[in-house]
Design a protein around this motif. Structure first.
Motif, PDB file in Angstrom:
ATOM      1  N   MET A   1       0.841  -1.172   0.000  1.00 52.94           N
ATOM      2  CA  MET A   1       0.000   0.000   0.000  1.00 52.94           C
ATOM      3  C   MET A   1       0.891   1.241   0.000  1.00 52.94           C
ATOM      4  O   MET A   1       1.867   1.309   0.725  1.00 52.94           O
ATOM      5  N   LYS A   2       0.531   2.196  -0.814  1.00 51.25           N
ATOM      6  CA  LYS A   2       1.271   3.457  -0.866  1.00 51.25           C
ATOM      7  C   LYS A   2       0.291   4.616  -0.865  1.00 51.25           C
ATOM      8  O   LYS A   2      -0.719   4.579  -1.566  1.00 51.25           O
ATOM      9  N   PHE A   3       0.579   5.624  -0.062  1.00 56.50           N
ATOM     10  CA  PHE A   3      -0.248   6.829  -0.056  1.00 56.50           C
ATOM     11  C   PHE A   3       0.595   7.988   0.436  1.00 56.50           C
ATOM     12  O   PHE A   3       1.666   7.804   1.013  1.00 56.50           O
ATOM     13  N   THR A   4       0.099   9.190   0.195  1.00 55.60           N
ATOM     14  CA  THR A   4       0.754  10.413   0.650  1.00 55.60           C
ATOM     15  C   THR A   4      -0.251  11.237   1.425  1.00 55.60           C
ATOM     16  O   THR A   4      -1.386  11.403   0.987  1.00 55.60           O
ATOM     17  N   ARG A   5       0.171  11.712   2.583  1.00 54.38           N
ATOM     18  CA  ARG A   5      -0.645  12.621   3.382  1.00 54.38           C
ATOM     19  C   ARG A   5       0.021  13.985   3.356  1.00 54.38           C
ATOM     20  O   ARG A   5       1.247  14.087   3.276  1.00 54.38           O
ATOM     21  N   ASN A   6      -0.754  15.045   3.454  1.00 53.81           N
ATOM     22  CA  ASN A   6      -0.210  16.387   3.314  1.00 53.81           C
ATOM     23  C   ASN A   6      -0.527  17.274   4.507  1.00 53.81           C
ATOM     24  O   ASN A   6      -1.618  17.204   5.081  1.00 53.81           O
ATOM     25  N   ALA A   7       0.439  18.081   4.860  1.00 54.59           N
ATOM     26  CA  ALA A   7       0.277  19.092   5.898  1.00 54.59           C
ATOM     27  C   ALA A   7       1.011  20.333   5.418  1.00 54.59           C
ATOM     28  O   ALA A   7       1.889  20.259   4.556  1.00 54.59           O
ATOM     29  N   THR A  24      -3.699  20.526   8.133  1.00 52.48           N
ATOM     30  CA  THR A  24      -3.581  19.210   7.528  1.00 52.48           C
ATOM     31  C   THR A  24      -4.661  19.037   6.474  1.00 52.48           C
ATOM     32  O   THR A  24      -5.731  19.638   6.553  1.00 52.48           O
ATOM     33  N   GLU A  25      -4.348  18.214   5.509  1.00 50.88           N
ATOM     34  CA  GLU A  25      -5.264  17.944   4.409  1.00 50.88           C
ATOM     35  C   GLU A  25      -6.610  17.424   4.914  1.00 50.88           C
ATOM     36  O   GLU A  25      -7.662  17.776   4.387  1.00 50.88           O
ATOM     37  N   SER A  26      -6.585  16.617   5.975  1.00 48.12           N
ATOM     38  CA  SER A  26      -7.816  16.027   6.507  1.00 48.12           C
ATOM     39  C   SER A  26      -8.693  17.055   7.217  1.00 48.12           C
ATOM     40  O   SER A  26      -9.864  16.812   7.449  1.00 48.12           O
ATOM     41  N   GLY A  27      -8.096  18.182   7.607  1.00 52.38           N
ATOM     42  CA  GLY A  27      -8.827  19.184   8.359  1.00 52.38           C
ATOM     43  C   GLY A  27      -8.715  19.008   9.870  1.00 52.38           C
ATOM     44  O   GLY A  27      -9.265  19.795  10.627  1.00 52.38           O
ATOM     45  N   ALA A  28      -8.012  17.962  10.313  1.00 47.09           N
ATOM     46  CA  ALA A  28      -7.826  17.758  11.759  1.00 47.09           C
ATOM     47  C   ALA A  28      -7.141  18.974  12.374  1.00 47.09           C
ATOM     48  O   ALA A  28      -7.445  19.366  13.493  1.00 47.09           O
TER      49      ALA A  28
END
Length: 139
Positions: A1-7, A24-28
């Protein structure tokens, strides 16, 4: 599995009187305040060290749950604190302090899982800091 998270970080001003925000991209985190006083003093807001601690505690706890799940063991509760030490311009140490309540295993087995999780947790692997671990088992 590969993914990128952004801040992202935004900063205005000089180091001691400037101010910034983290999102953060998620809005947290959405423009969470950070500045010199939130990092080096005790003003309200966040700082990189507590965010690294939160990331490490979260990753480690999920990894520990995952290792036990592989053996069909379900935790009643897992609580991890990450104590991040900043000293002389460097993050020099992270102490993980995990407390687990897990039916069906003893303290020795829980400690075995806890130690393995520290070694294989992706965030643990990322850090070059001295990472120690304190394990507490509730029966």
């Amino acid at each position: 599995m590969k993914f990128t998270r952004n801040a992202s970080a935004h900063w205005e001003g000089k180091i001691k009187d400037g101010t910034g925000s983290l999102s953060t991209e998620s809005g947290a985190l959405n423009d969470a305040r950070y500045e010199y006083k939130t990092r080096f003093k005790d003003d309200a807001g966040t700082n990189p060290e507590e965010l690294l601690g939160a990331a490490h505690a979260g990753c480690y706890t999920m990894q520990l749950s995952g290792l036990m799940t592989e053996d069909d063991i379900k935790a009643d509760s897992l609580d991890t604190k990450a104590h991040v030490t900043f000293e002389d311009g460097e993050i020099t140490k992270i102490e993980l302090d995990v407390t687990g309540k897990v039916s069906g295993i003893d303290e020795a087995k829980f400690t075995e899982y806890a130690e393995k999780a520290k070694k294989v947790c992706p965030v643990s692997k990322l850090f070059n800091a001295d990472i120690s671990l304190k394990v507490t088992f509730k029966s």
